[in-house]
Motif scaffolding. Structure first.
Motif, short mmCIF file in Angstrom:
data_model
loop_
_atom_site.label_atom_id
_atom_site.label_comp_id
_atom_site.label_asym_id
_atom_site.label_seq_id
_atom_site.Cartn_x
_atom_site.Cartn_y
_atom_site.Cartn_z
N VAL A 8 0.84 -1.19 0.00
CA VAL A 8 0.00 0.00 0.00
C VAL A 8 0.88 1.25 0.00
N GLY A 9 0.60 2.17 -0.90
CA GLY A 9 1.35 3.42 -0.98
C GLY A 9 2.62 3.33 -1.80
N ILE A 10 2.90 2.17 -2.36
CA ILE A 10 4.10 1.97 -3.19
C ILE A 10 3.62 1.73 -4.62
N SER A 11 4.22 2.43 -5.60
CA SER A 11 3.74 2.29 -6.97
C SER A 11 4.72 1.60 -7.92
N THR A 12 5.99 1.46 -7.51
CA THR A 12 6.97 0.80 -8.37
C THR A 12 7.88 -0.08 -7.51
N LEU A 13 8.54 -1.02 -8.19
CA LEU A 13 9.50 -1.88 -7.51
C LEU A 13 10.67 -1.05 -6.97
N GLU A 14 11.09 -0.06 -7.72
CA GLU A 14 12.19 0.81 -7.29
C GLU A 14 11.82 1.58 -6.02
N GLU A 15 10.56 2.01 -5.94
CA GLU A 15 10.09 2.71 -4.75
C GLU A 15 10.10 1.78 -3.54
N LEU A 16 9.72 0.52 -3.74
CA LEU A 16 9.77 -0.46 -2.64
C LEU A 16 11.22 -0.67 -2.19
N GLU A 17 12.14 -0.79 -3.14
CA GLU A 17 13.56 -0.97 -2.78
C GLU A 17 14.05 0.20 -1.92
N SER A 18 13.71 1.40 -2.30
CA SER A 18 14.12 2.58 -1.54
C SER A 18 13.47 2.60 -0.16
#
Length: 142
Positions: A8-18
């Motif tokens: 929830v609140g994450i839109s890309t895999l890169e955003e999750l990694e960060s």
């Protein structure tokens, strides 16, 4: 046995990694340096089947995109004194073949036979982009 959870609140895999890098030990529990922790309300009844051999599959923007191996599940207590579960995971985000997934509440079990397969770093780019792979998966062609 695996688990599946919405990001929830994450839109890309890169955003999750960060996000994972910034908040690897957000809950204040000390499970070691090379782990990520996600806190959830309920301890899985099938914890023994998950610990050490299962993964948590992350649904990002309606698509299962990656997984993290689950090292163990630990009973914990939140700031309000309520029982909860810490999912202690390896820090590695392993990309999987993209698969659409409708929204759901909390987490769910995911049987190994139903889990998307892992993909290599360049595998999605050899025949096209990750977006193309997602569209093919949505159409049931991948």
């Amino acid at each position: 046995m695996h688990m599946i959870k919405l990001c929830v609140g994450i839109s890309t895999l890169e955003e999750l990694e960060s996000y994972r890098a910034e908040r690897a030990h957000w809950w204040g529990a000390d499970y070691g340096a090379d782990v990520h922790v996600h806190r959830t309300r309920m301890m899985p009844k099938r914890a023994e089947e998950i610990e050490g051999s299962g993964s948590i599959y992350w649904v990002i923007s309606g698509v299962i995109r990656c997984r993290q191996p689950i090292i163990r599940l630990a009973a914990a207590t939140d700031g309000e004194g309520k029982a909860c579960c810490d999912i202690i995971m390896a820090p590695d985000l392993i990309r999987v073949s993209p698969r659409p997934k409708r929204p759901f509440q909390g987490w769910r079990y995911l049987a190994p036979k139903d889990a998307p397969r892992d993909v290599g770093a360049g595998e999605l780019d050899e025949g096209g982009s990750a977006e193309l792979a997602e569209e093919l998966a949505r159409l049931g062609l991948l």
